[in-house]
Design a protein around this motif. Structure first.
Motif, PDB file in Angstrom:
ATOM      1  N   MET A   1       0.840  -1.188   0.000  1.00 26.81           N
ATOM      2  CA  MET A   1       0.000   0.000   0.000  1.00 26.81           C
ATOM      3  C   MET A   1       0.885   1.252   0.000  1.00 26.81           C
ATOM      4  N   LYS A   2       0.535   2.194  -0.822  1.00 31.21           N
ATOM      5  CA  LYS A   2       1.287   3.436  -0.950  1.00 31.21           C
ATOM      6  C   LYS A   2       1.023   4.326   0.271  1.00 31.21           C
ATOM      7  N   ALA A   3       2.070   4.984   0.746  1.00 30.71           N
ATOM      8  CA  ALA A   3       1.925   5.880   1.892  1.00 30.71           C
ATOM      9  C   ALA A   3       1.030   7.062   1.522  1.00 30.71           C
ATOM     10  N   PHE A   4       0.255   7.539   2.463  1.00 29.30           N
ATOM     11  CA  PHE A   4      -0.609   8.708   2.238  1.00 29.30           C
ATOM     12  C   PHE A   4       0.261   9.922   1.904  1.00 29.30           C
ATOM     13  N   ILE A   5       1.265  10.179   2.758  1.00 28.18           N
ATOM     14  CA  ILE A   5       2.249  11.218   2.467  1.00 28.18           C
ATOM     15  C   ILE A   5       3.449  10.488   1.876  1.00 28.18           C
ATOM     16  N   GLU A   6       3.721  10.749   0.609  1.00 30.22           N
ATOM     17  CA  GLU A   6       4.726   9.980  -0.114  1.00 30.22           C
ATOM     18  C   GLU A   6       6.144  10.490   0.089  1.00 30.22           C
ATOM     19  N   ASP A   7       6.300  11.786   0.319  1.00 29.59           N
ATOM     20  CA  ASP A   7       7.642  12.332   0.449  1.00 29.59           C
ATOM     21  C   ASP A   7       7.592  13.661   1.200  1.00 29.59           C
ATOM     22  N   TYR A   8       8.656  13.915   1.949  1.00 31.26           N
ATOM     23  CA  TYR A   8       8.838  15.224   2.580  1.00 31.26           C
ATOM     24  C   TYR A   8      10.303  15.598   2.479  1.00 31.26           C
ATOM     25  N   ARG A   9      10.538  16.804   2.032  1.00 32.43           N
ATOM     26  CA  ARG A   9      11.863  17.423   2.030  1.00 32.43           C
ATOM     27  C   ARG A   9      11.655  18.879   2.400  1.00 32.43           C
ATOM     28  N   PHE A  10      12.689  19.514   2.902  1.00 34.22           N
ATOM     29  CA  PHE A  10      12.592  20.913   3.324  1.00 34.22           C
ATOM     30  C   PHE A  10      11.808  21.720   2.288  1.00 34.22           C
ATOM     31  N   GLY A  11      10.681  22.274   2.711  1.00 32.76           N
ATOM     32  CA  GLY A  11       9.881  23.148   1.849  1.00 32.76           C
ATOM     33  C   GLY A  11       8.971  22.448   0.861  1.00 32.76           C
ATOM     34  N   ASN A  12       8.916  21.107   0.891  1.00 34.06           N
ATOM     35  CA  ASN A  12       8.099  20.387  -0.083  1.00 34.06           C
ATOM     36  C   ASN A  12       7.561  19.100   0.527  1.00 34.06           C
ATOM     37  N   ILE A  13       6.284  18.830   0.237  1.00 38.30           N
ATOM     38  CA  ILE A  13       5.663  17.596   0.697  1.00 38.30           C
ATOM     39  C   ILE A  13       4.818  17.056  -0.448  1.00 38.30           C
ATOM     40  N   VAL A  14       4.831  15.731  -0.631  1.00 36.42           N
ATOM     41  CA  VAL A  14       4.042  15.094  -1.678  1.00 36.42           C
ATOM     42  C   VAL A  14       2.992  14.226  -1.000  1.00 36.42           C
ATOM     43  N   ILE A  15       1.734  14.550  -1.282  1.00 31.72           N
ATOM     44  CA  ILE A  15       0.603  13.856  -0.657  1.00 31.72           C
ATOM     45  C   ILE A  15      -0.271  13.299  -1.769  1.00 31.72           C
ATOM     46  N   GLN A  16      -0.392  11.998  -1.810  1.00 28.43           N
ATOM     47  CA  GLN A  16      -1.206  11.297  -2.814  1.00 28.43           C
ATOM     48  C   GLN A  16      -0.934  11.829  -4.222  1.00 28.43           C
ATOM     49  N   GLY A  17       0.357  11.914  -4.561  1.00 29.47           N
ATOM     50  CA  GLY A  17       0.755  12.278  -5.906  1.00 29.47           C
ATOM     51  C   GLY A  17       0.830  13.765  -6.217  1.00 29.47           C
ATOM     52  N   LYS A  18       0.418  14.603  -5.278  1.00 32.09           N
ATOM     53  CA  LYS A  18       0.435  16.046  -5.519  1.00 32.09           C
ATOM     54  C   LYS A  18       1.474  16.709  -4.613  1.00 32.09           C
ATOM     55  N   ALA A  19       2.302  17.566  -5.198  1.00 31.89           N
ATOM     56  CA  ALA A  19       3.345  18.266  -4.441  1.00 31.89           C
ATOM     57  C   ALA A  19       2.816  19.602  -3.930  1.00 31.89           C
ATOM     58  N   TYR A  20       3.193  19.926  -2.709  1.00 28.06           N
ATOM     59  CA  TYR A  20       2.845  21.206  -2.079  1.00 28.06           C
ATOM     60  C   TYR A  20       4.137  21.839  -1.586  1.00 28.06           C
ATOM     61  N   ASN A  21       4.245  23.157  -1.727  1.00 30.27           N
ATOM     62  CA  ASN A  21       5.446  23.842  -1.246  1.00 30.27           C
ATOM     63  C   ASN A  21       5.121  24.920  -0.219  1.00 30.27           C
ATOM     64  N   SER A  22       3.968  24.773   0.410  1.00 31.94           N
ATOM     65  CA  SER A  22       3.634  25.622   1.560  1.00 31.94           C
ATOM     66  C   SER A  22       3.010  24.723   2.627  1.00 31.94           C
ATOM     67  N   ASP A  23       2.972  25.211   3.845  1.00 31.58           N
ATOM     68  CA  ASP A  23       2.470  24.419   4.967  1.00 31.58           C
ATOM     69  C   ASP A  23       1.060  23.899   4.678  1.00 31.58           C
ATOM     70  N   VAL A  24       0.776  22.701   5.189  1.00 29.99           N
ATOM     71  CA  VAL A  24      -0.512  22.065   4.924  1.00 29.99           C
ATOM     72  C   VAL A  24      -1.117  21.491   6.208  1.00 29.99           C
ATOM     73  N   LYS A  25      -2.436  21.369   6.168  1.00 25.01           N
ATOM     74  CA  LYS A  25      -3.170  20.602   7.164  1.00 25.01           C
ATOM     75  C   LYS A  25      -3.853  19.465   6.417  1.00 25.01           C
ATOM     76  N   ILE A  26      -4.053  18.357   7.102  1.00 29.39           N
ATOM     77  CA  ILE A  26      -4.806  17.231   6.537  1.00 29.39           C
ATOM     78  C   ILE A  26      -5.904  16.901   7.534  1.00 29.39           C
ATOM     79  N   ILE A  27      -7.140  17.015   7.071  1.00 28.22           N
ATOM     80  CA  ILE A  27      -8.305  16.769   7.923  1.00 28.22           C
ATOM     81  C   ILE A  27      -9.229  15.797   7.198  1.00 28.22           C
ATOM     82  N   ASP A  28      -9.551  14.690   7.838  1.00 23.05           N
ATOM     83  CA  ASP A  28     -10.413  13.665   7.228  1.00 23.05           C
ATOM     84  C   ASP A  28      -9.912  13.264   5.847  1.00 23.05           C
TER      85      ASP A  28
END
Length: 116
Positions: A1-28
Motif C-alpha cells: 500500500m502506498k503511503a498517504f504522504i509519499e515524500d517530505y523534504r525541506f519546503g516540499n511535501i508530496v501527498i497522494q501524488g500532488k506536491a505542495y510547497n507551503s504548509d498544509v493541514k490534513i483533515i479527514d
C-alpha cells in the motif's frame, strides 16, 4: 500500500501524488494547502480550529525540518479538552507517524510546517 504522504523534504511535501510547497493541514483525508498561522513559528488553537472541531482522535504536528515551530501550551489544553491526543515532532518524523496511524485506520489529522 502506498503511503498517504509519499515524500517530505525541506519546503516540499508530496501527498497522494500532488506536491505542495507551503504548509498544509490534513483533515479527514483532505489536504488544506497554504496553511498560515497567526504567528509563523508558534502554533495556537485558532490556527487549527478546523482540526479541533473535526472529531479526530489524534493530531500530528510537524514542527519543521529543525523543529523551529513551537506548540503553545494552549494547544495542548484545547486538544485535551476535546479528547484529542497531540503528538508533535520535527516534520520528517511527523510524516512517518502520520502515515503509521493512517495505515492503522486511526482517525488522525495533521498540521505540517515544511521549512525551518
Amino acid at each position: 500500500m502506498k503511503a498517504f504522504i509519499e515524500d517530505y523534504r525541506f519546503g516540499n511535501i508530496v501527498i497522494q501524488g500532488k506536491a505542495y510547497n507551503s504548509d498544509v493541514k490534513i483533515i479527514d483525508g483532505v489536504v488544506k494547502p497554504n496553511w498560515w498561522r497567526k504567528e509563523g513559528h508558534r502554533l495556537y488553537p485558532e490556527d487549527i480550529a478546523d482540526i479541533l472541531e473535526s472529531g479526530c482522535k489524534t493530531l500530528i504536528v510537524g514542527t519543521g525540518a529543525y523543529g523551529v515551530m513551537k506548540v503553545d501550551p494552549s494547544v495542548k489544553q484545547a486538544c485535551s479538552e476535546r479528547g484529542i491526543k497531540l503528538e508533535a515532532y520535527k516534520t520528517a518524523e511527523a510524516v512517518k507517524r502520520f502515515n503509521e496511524l493512517i495505515a492503522q485506520g486511526e482517525k488522525v489529522a495533521g498540521a505540517f510546517h515544511l521549512t525551518c
